[in-house]
Design an enzyme around this catalytic site. Structure first.
Site, PDB file in Angstrom:
ATOM      1  N   LYS A  99      33.633   7.724 129.006  1.00  0.00           N
ATOM      2  CA  LYS A  99      34.900   7.005 128.957  1.00  0.00           C
ATOM      3  C   LYS A  99      35.481   7.261 127.570  1.00  0.00           C
ATOM      4  O   LYS A  99      34.973   6.768 126.566  1.00  0.00           O
ATOM      5  CB  LYS A  99      34.722   5.509 129.200  1.00  0.00           C
ATOM      6  CG  LYS A  99      36.081   4.801 129.243  1.00  0.00           C
ATOM      7  CD  LYS A  99      35.983   3.306 129.141  1.00  0.00           C
ATOM      8  CE  LYS A  99      37.405   2.738 129.014  1.00  0.00           C
ATOM      9  NZ  LYS A  99      37.406   1.309 128.676  1.00  0.00           N
ATOM     10  N   ALA A 123      41.898  -2.445 131.152  1.00  0.00           N
ATOM     11  CA  ALA A 123      42.322  -3.303 130.032  1.00  0.00           C
ATOM     12  C   ALA A 123      43.383  -4.307 130.440  1.00  0.00           C
ATOM     13  O   ALA A 123      44.359  -3.977 131.113  1.00  0.00           O
ATOM     14  CB  ALA A 123      42.824  -2.486 128.845  1.00  0.00           C
ATOM     15  N   ASN A 135      36.298  -6.311 131.878  1.00  0.00           N
ATOM     16  CA  ASN A 135      35.251  -6.751 130.977  1.00  0.00           C
ATOM     17  C   ASN A 135      35.467  -8.209 130.544  1.00  0.00           C
ATOM     18  O   ASN A 135      34.781  -9.119 131.000  1.00  0.00           O
ATOM     19  CB  ASN A 135      35.166  -5.830 129.764  1.00  0.00           C
ATOM     20  CG  ASN A 135      33.979  -6.106 128.847  1.00  0.00           C
ATOM     21  OD1 ASN A 135      33.780  -5.419 127.862  1.00  0.00           O
ATOM     22  ND2 ASN A 135      33.157  -7.096 129.134  1.00  0.00           N
ATOM     23  N   THR A 136      36.457  -8.437 129.687  1.00  0.00           N
ATOM     24  CA  THR A 136      36.618  -9.748 129.058  1.00  0.00           C
ATOM     25  C   THR A 136      36.718 -10.892 130.057  1.00  0.00           C
ATOM     26  O   THR A 136      36.085 -11.936 129.877  1.00  0.00           O
ATOM     27  CB  THR A 136      37.862  -9.744 128.152  1.00  0.00           C
ATOM     28  OG1 THR A 136      37.691  -8.749 127.130  1.00  0.00           O
ATOM     29  CG2 THR A 136      38.085 -11.098 127.501  1.00  0.00           C
TER      30      THR A 136
END
Length: 279
Positions: free
Chosen positions: A122, A209, A231-232
């Protein structure tokens, strides 16, 4: 530095596979990247988890088959190795997170190869830590050289249709335009650009993102994205495993809606006939 060959944890999966989870494979709609087939269209990042146990639980609940790990976070001497939380069946996608230019990203990719990690990379080039926006020029330069060297490159990039096409043309296996700023949880601030990228792409488009809720992931899939990376929103949830399961269902629902043919927006229209009423 070598990867730990024994990294399959024992975890309890939250929820179980439902009929909805198999809709893609039942419709012969598996995700194919660089000739490799995946059932899941949800990728997971591995940052911000409180422990390996939380990460392992989220991976199991999400059904993911691809996770990203920043090379700098792999420490063979650590008492808790992040690789121990990642099952062997899941593809490890080394992330060049922290690279500020093309030479540094290339160095990280080559280190991953030398360490025996998969050659799937990535690519991230983010020179300014204040906003972590990807550098389009350095990203393209790094991608071109990585592809020449035989890496399978999945580049994180601005939601720029011109750049996305150039990345595809130099040999990237996917393009990964941002939905919004990394870690912002703002959703698809780049919706119109992503629609353009999807319309022109000959490789999978992975929205990466800024996806902060399952509804954001569902919308990305409804627009025709091939997959999403989260992710977050999962790692910082009160219950990461439960949130991972929610994103799993949202991705399936969004993809199913896209395949079913979503109606276009228009003027008000009655859903019932306005004539022929019973007397």
């Amino acid at each position: 530095m070598t990867a730990n060959p024994t990294r399959t944890p024992t975890v309890e999966t939250v929820g179980s596979a439902s009929a909805a989870d198999t809709v893609a494979t039942d419709n012969h709609d598996s995700l194919v990247i660089a000739g490799r087939t995946f059932r899941s269209r949800l990728f997971l990042g591995t940052g911000k988890y409180a422990s390996n146990g939380q990460l392992a639980g989220a991976i199991a609940s999400s059904g993911t088959e691809i996770v990203t790990v920043a090379l700098r976070r792999i420490d063979p001497s650590a008492t808790e190795d992040i690789l121990d939380a990642i099952p062997e069946s899941v593809l490890l996608l080394t992330n060049t997170s922290g690279a500020i230019d093309a030479p540094e990203a290339l160095r990280l990719a080559r280190l991953a190869r030398a360490a025996g990690l998969p050659e799937w990379i990535k690519l991230e080039v983010t020179p300014d830590p204040r906003h972590l926006l990807p550098d389009p020029v350095e990203t393209l330069l790094a991608a071109e050289q990585m592809c020449r060297e035989g890496f399978t490159v999945l580049p994180y990039c601005p939601a720029d249709p011109v750049l996305a096409k150039r990345l595809e043309e130099v040999g990237c296996a996917t393009v990964m335009p941002l939905g919004s700023w990394i870690g912002s949880n703002q959703g698809l601030r780049t919706r119109d650009a992503i629609e353009m990228i999807v319309a022109q792409a000959a490789v999978p488009v992975v929205v990466d993102a800024g996806l902060g809720a399952p509804s954001h992931a569902a919308l990305a899939m409804e627009l025709g994205a091939s997959a999403v990376l989260v992710n977050t929103a999962i790692a910082t949830a009160s219950d990461p495993a439960a949130m991972a399961a929610a994103f799993r269902l949202a991705v399936v629902a969004g993809r199913s809606g896209f395949l079913a043919g979503l109606p276009t927006a228009g003027t008000p229209s009655a859903s019932s006939p306005l004539t022929g009423f019973l007397g």
